[in-house]
Scaffold this active site. Sequence first.
Site, PDB file in Angstrom:
ATOM      1  CG  ASP A 119      -2.058   0.961   1.113  1.00 13.56           C
ATOM      2  OD1 ASP A 119      -2.277   1.482   0.014  1.00 13.56           O
ATOM      3  OD2 ASP A 119      -2.739   1.194   2.119  1.00 13.56           O
ATOM      4  CG  HIS A 126      -3.528  10.824   3.180  1.00 16.18           C
ATOM      5  ND1 HIS A 126      -4.441  10.826   4.206  1.00 16.18           N
ATOM      6  CD2 HIS A 126      -2.709   9.757   3.416  1.00 16.18           C
ATOM      7  CE1 HIS A 126      -4.209   9.813   5.027  1.00 16.18           C
ATOM      8  NE2 HIS A 126      -3.158   9.150   4.557  1.00 16.18           N
ATOM      9  CD  GLU A 192      -5.672   4.816   5.135  1.00 16.99           C
ATOM     10  OE1 GLU A 192      -5.074   5.401   6.046  1.00 16.99           O
ATOM     11  OE2 GLU A 192      -5.094   4.106   4.278  1.00 16.99           O
ATOM     12  CD  GLU A 194      -5.421   3.003   0.327  1.00 17.75           C
ATOM     13  OE1 GLU A 194      -4.690   2.300  -0.408  1.00 17.75           O
ATOM     14  OE2 GLU A 194      -5.215   3.167   1.543  1.00 17.75           O
ATOM     15  CG  ASP A 226      -5.158   0.281   4.083  1.00 24.35           C
ATOM     16  OD1 ASP A 226      -5.148  -0.878   4.519  1.00 24.35           O
ATOM     17  OD2 ASP A 226      -4.274   1.116   4.346  1.00 24.35           O
ATOM     18  NE  ARG A 230      -6.508   6.606  10.113  1.00 23.24           N
ATOM     19  CZ  ARG A 230      -5.867   6.528   8.964  1.00 23.24           C
ATOM     20  NH1 ARG A 230      -4.613   6.094   8.925  1.00 23.24           N
ATOM     21  NH2 ARG A 230      -6.477   6.843   7.826  1.00 23.24           N
ATOM     22  CD  GLN A 233      -1.769   4.152  10.885  1.00 27.98           C
ATOM     23  OE1 GLN A 233      -2.995   4.186  10.800  1.00 27.98           O
ATOM     24  NE2 GLN A 233      -0.987   4.734   9.989  1.00 27.98           N
ATOM     25  CE  LYS A 246      -2.730   2.145   7.533  1.00 26.13           C
ATOM     26  NZ  LYS A 246      -3.584   2.973   6.675  1.00 26.13           N
ATOM     27  CB  THR A 250      -7.195  -4.710   2.750  1.00 25.53           C
ATOM     28  OG1 THR A 250      -6.170  -4.305   3.668  1.00 25.53           O
ATOM     29  CG2 THR A 250      -7.188  -3.791   1.542  1.00 25.53           C
ATOM     30  CD  GLU A 351      -6.609  13.252   4.633  1.00 31.64           C
ATOM     31  OE1 GLU A 351      -6.250  14.258   3.992  1.00 31.64           O
ATOM     32  OE2 GLU A 351      -6.762  12.133   4.107  1.00 31.64           O
TER      33      GLU A 351
END
Length: 404
Positions: A119, A126, A192, A194, A226, A230, A233, A246, A250, A351
Site C-alpha cells: 500500500d 493526505h 481509507e 483507495e 484500507d 488509528r 497504528q 492495518k 482490506t 482527515e
Amino acid sequence: MTTVSWVEGSQDGGFGVENLPYGIFARPGELPRVGVAIGDLVLDLAELSAAGLVEDRRYFASGSLNAFMVAGRPAWQANRERLTELLTDESHRARVEPHLIPVAEVGLLRPFEVADYADFFSSEYHAVNAARIFKLRGEPLKPNWKRMPVAYHGRSGTVYPSGTPIIRPSGQRRAAGEAEPSYGPSLRLDFEAEVGFVAGVPSKAGRGVPTGAFRDHVFGFVLVNDWSARDLQMWESQPLGPFLGKSFATSISPWVVPVAALEPARVAPPVQDPAPLPYLRCDEPWGLDLHLEVLINGQVAARPPFASMYWTPPQQLAHATVNGAPLRTGDLFASGTVSGPERDQRGCMLELSWGGEEPLELDDGTKRTYLEDGDTVTIRAQAPGASGSRITMGEVTGTVHPAL
C-alpha cells in the site's frame, strides 16, 4: 461514436462495452466461475467458452482470475475484442443471450487470489494533512517523499471481497496523556478510500519493471478500502510502520476494470518537483481522472479526486520492483488514501474529522469522529470512457461489527 451494445440498458450505469470488467461469480449451489459485467447482467464466460464463442484455454471455468491474468496482454486484448464483437453485433445475439445472468441472481466473490499486497502513500494532500494532524515536527513531507513512492507491505491473507463484515480489531493503544498502554477494541476505526492495481504477468527476479512496461504486466484496477485502526497504528508505528493497525482487513471491489478501459481517463499528473530519478520517469501521462465517492450509511461523506495523486501507478510499480523483487500473478498494489485540497475531498475519517477534533456531520444530522459499530462504508468511482461515455469501477462496501 460510442460503441453500442444490443444488451438493453447496458449504456446506463457505467457497465457498457467500453468497460467490460472481469469478476468471479457463483449461482446458489454452483461452482464459481469468471464473468464480465454488462449493464445489470453478468456474461458467463465459462459457458461462453464451452459453447465455442470465445477461446477456451481453461481460463474461465475457475474461481479465480489468476489463470487468465497470467496469460498476458495479447490474450487480454484478444478476449476484449471478441467480447466487444459478440456484444455489439446483433448476429451473435441469439447465441450469446442465453449466457447472460442478472447480477441480482448471483454472488460476487473475491476476483483473484492475492499473492502479495503493498500500500502506497501517494497523495500529497493526505500526507501533509496526516503530518499536521499528528503534529509531527519539521516539514510535513519528509525529504524522501517527493523522490520516491513511499509504501508499506500489508497482509495478503486479510484482503477480503466487498461485503465481508469488518470486525472491529483489538490491540494495544495509548491515549494522549496516558503513561502506559491499554488493551481493547480500537476506539479510532477508520476507512481509507483507495484505488489499486493487480499484476497479471510475473517479472524476473533481479530485474525491475520499467514504467513503460506497465501495460505488459498489469491486468487491471480495483477499488480498495484500507481499513485502519488509528489508535493501534499510532502506538505501534514507533519507529517502524503500520502492522496490526492495518493488517486486520482490506476490502476490494468485485470487478477488475481492465487497463484498456481506463485509457480515456489518463490525464497529466501533478507536476513533480524535483524531477524523479530516471527509473521513475514516464514517457506518457499516467494520472487517472477517477472520481471517487465515499458514503457512510448511504450518505455522501467525501468525493476524493484521484487525478490529484502525486505518484502514478507505473511509477509505483517501477519503484516496487527496482530492487529486483519479482512480480507474481495476483500482486496487489494500492494507491494510499486519495485526498484533495478541499475538506469534502478528504479520503478518510482521520482527515475528515481532523483527528477527531472537528466531527463530520452527515446529511441526516448524525456526527462522526471515527467509525461506529453498525456503520456501513461504501466507496465507488467513475471515470470518463470513450467518446464521452462514463464507466464505473463499481463499489466496495463493508459494515463494521463489534469486536469479538
